[in-house]
Design an enzyme around this catalytic site. Structure first.
Site, PDB file in Angstrom:
ATOM      1  N   ASP A  21       0.792  -1.189  -0.108  1.00 35.93           N
ATOM      2  CA  ASP A  21       0.044  -0.153  -0.040  1.00 35.93           C
ATOM      3  C   ASP A  21       0.886   1.211  -0.122  1.00 35.93           C
ATOM      4  OD1 ASP A  21      -1.866  -2.011   0.117  1.00 35.93           O
ATOM      5  OD2 ASP A  21      -2.993  -1.098   2.143  1.00 35.93           O
ATOM      6  N   ASP A  63      -4.631  -0.453  -1.620  1.00 36.82           N
ATOM      7  CA  ASP A  63      -6.225  -0.598  -1.060  1.00 36.82           C
ATOM      8  C   ASP A  63      -6.966  -0.024  -2.315  1.00 36.82           C
ATOM      9  OD1 ASP A  63      -7.303  -0.972   1.341  1.00 36.82           O
ATOM     10  OD2 ASP A  63      -7.130   1.025   2.106  1.00 36.82           O
ATOM     11  N   HIS A  65     -10.557   0.880  -2.917  1.00 34.43           N
ATOM     12  CA  HIS A  65     -12.104   1.082  -2.476  1.00 34.43           C
ATOM     13  C   HIS A  65     -12.879   1.664  -3.462  1.00 34.43           C
ATOM     14  CE1 HIS A  65     -10.388  -0.051   1.357  1.00 34.43           C
ATOM     15  NE2 HIS A  65      -9.856   0.918   1.714  1.00 34.43           N
ATOM     16  N   SER A  71     -15.611   1.305   5.275  1.00 31.80           N
ATOM     17  CA  SER A  71     -14.454   1.580   6.174  1.00 31.80           C
ATOM     18  C   SER A  71     -14.300   3.213   6.255  1.00 31.80           C
ATOM     19  CB  SER A  71     -13.124   1.140   5.884  1.00 31.80           C
ATOM     20  OG  SER A  71     -12.662   2.075   4.603  1.00 31.80           O
ATOM     21  N   HIS A  82     -10.364   7.328   1.544  1.00 28.62           N
ATOM     22  CA  HIS A  82      -9.217   7.046   1.040  1.00 28.62           C
ATOM     23  C   HIS A  82      -8.803   6.075   0.044  1.00 28.62           C
ATOM     24  CE1 HIS A  82      -9.513   3.925   4.389  1.00 28.62           C
ATOM     25  NE2 HIS A  82      -8.806   3.204   3.475  1.00 28.62           N
ATOM     26  N   LYS A 107      -7.216  -4.889  -3.183  1.00 28.17           N
ATOM     27  CA  LYS A 107      -7.904  -5.369  -2.161  1.00 28.17           C
ATOM     28  C   LYS A 107      -9.044  -4.306  -1.467  1.00 28.17           C
ATOM     29  CE  LYS A 107      -4.278  -4.066   1.194  1.00 28.17           C
ATOM     30  NZ  LYS A 107      -4.881  -2.931   1.710  1.00 28.17           N
ATOM     31  N   GLU A 114     -14.419  -4.905   4.383  1.00 28.36           N
ATOM     32  CA  GLU A 114     -13.031  -4.434   4.879  1.00 28.36           C
ATOM     33  C   GLU A 114     -11.867  -5.509   4.760  1.00 28.36           C
ATOM     34  OE1 GLU A 114     -10.961  -2.218   4.500  1.00 28.36           O
ATOM     35  OE2 GLU A 114     -11.024  -0.991   6.114  1.00 28.36           O
ATOM     36  N   CYS A 146      -2.483  -3.301   7.409  1.00 27.14           N
ATOM     37  CA  CYS A 146      -2.274  -4.005   6.316  1.00 27.14           C
ATOM     38  C   CYS A 146      -0.903  -4.694   6.399  1.00 27.14           C
ATOM     39  CB  CYS A 146      -2.691  -3.097   4.993  1.00 27.14           C
ATOM     40  SG  CYS A 146      -4.277  -2.920   4.868  1.00 27.14           S
TER      41      CYS A 146
HETATM   42  C1  VGL Z   1      -4.809   0.536   5.636  1.00 26.82           C
HETATM   43  C2  VGL Z   1      -6.353   1.606   7.233  1.00 26.82           C
HETATM   44  C3  VGL Z   1      -7.290   1.802   6.165  1.00 26.82           C
HETATM   45  C4  VGL Z   1      -3.745  -0.102   5.347  1.00 26.82           C
HETATM   46  C5  VGL Z   1      -6.014   0.691   4.813  1.00 26.82           C
HETATM   47  O1  VGL Z   1      -3.372   0.084   4.167  1.00 26.82           O
HETATM   48  O2  VGL Z   1      -2.877  -0.196   6.418  1.00 26.82           O
HETATM   49  N1  VGL Z   1      -5.117   1.125   6.622  1.00 26.82           N
HETATM   50  N2  VGL Z   1      -7.199   1.275   5.083  1.00 26.82           N
HETATM   51 ZN    ZN Z   2      -8.592   1.150   3.381  1.00 25.40          ZN
END
Ligand code: VGL
Ligand code: ZN
Length: 198
Positions: A21, A63, A65, A71, A82, A107, A114, A146
């Site tokens: 990420d 990530d 989304h 989330s 995000h 993902k 989530e 993550c």
């Molecule tokens: C993540 C918070 C929300 C991560 C992803 O990549 O660790 N943290 N979504």
């Molecule tokens: Zn996320």
């Protein structure tokens, strides 16, 4: 004088680097910046070079989304919006030098799903098996979300798993979260390594 030399890790094509990420929204200027997240980019680029030379496999998770993801705070979640797919915030940071043959794993792509682990509802496990991967080396953002969940799943699926401690940073919204995540990963059998291990 006694000099202890740690045995270096020699990589081969059954090894995989999993970069977690490294997306604009998790870096400074993004909507959910991980403190000091920028610091890992140079280190990860060094790891990428070593894996390229060794013909190892390189994966990058993201990530990814939908705009109405569960989330997000406006949908009852705990995070600011995000990494909305196809937006600049969801793109990999421009300074991250991913190779052309990187395997990208998206993902948490469904509105009500989530997923902190790169294995969760993705083809990561299938790809690792296809490449006959034995050892995985995992680093990125965020250590306490993550990275942690991906590491724990990798252990569960039987991979020899190392946490790239110098290439990971966490959110630590409750102080101690990052240290607790590291302890948990180690207690479950992950090795904590740094770039000078190679
Ligand atoms: C993540 C918070 C929300 C991560 C992803 O990549 O660790 N943290 N979504
Ligand atoms: Zn996320």
């Amino acid at each position: 004088m006694v000099v202890l030399l740690k045995k270096k890790i020699r990589l081969n094509k059954t090894d995989a680097l999993i970069v977690i990420d490294i997306q604009n929204d998790f870096l400074s200027g993004g909507s959910l910046p991980v403190p000091s997240g920028e610091e890992v980019i140079r280190v990860l680029n060094d790891y990428i070079e070593v894996f390229k030379k060794a013909r190892g496999n390189i994966f990058a998770t993201r990530d990814w989304h939908p705009a109405n993801h569960v989330s997000f705070r406006e949908n009852g979640g705990i995070w600011p919006a995000h990494c909305i797919r196809e937006t600049k915030g969801a793109q990999f940071h421009p300074k991250l030098s991913l190779p052309k043959n990187v395997i990208v794993i998206s993902k948490a792509t469904e509105p009500v799903e989530e997923a902190y682990s790169g294995f969760d509802n993705t083809n990561l496990l299938k790809e690792l098996k296809k490449k006959k991967v034995i050892r995985v080396f995992i680093g990125g953002l965020a250590t306490d979300y993550c990275v942690k969940n991906t590491v724990l799943d990798a252990l569960k699926f039987g991979f020899e798993t190392s946490l790239l401690i110098d290439a990971s940073r966490g959110i630590d919204s409750t102080p101690g979260d990052v240290q607790r995540a590291i302890d948990l990963m180690q207690n479950n059998g992950t090795k904590k390594i740094e770039f000078n291990s190679f």
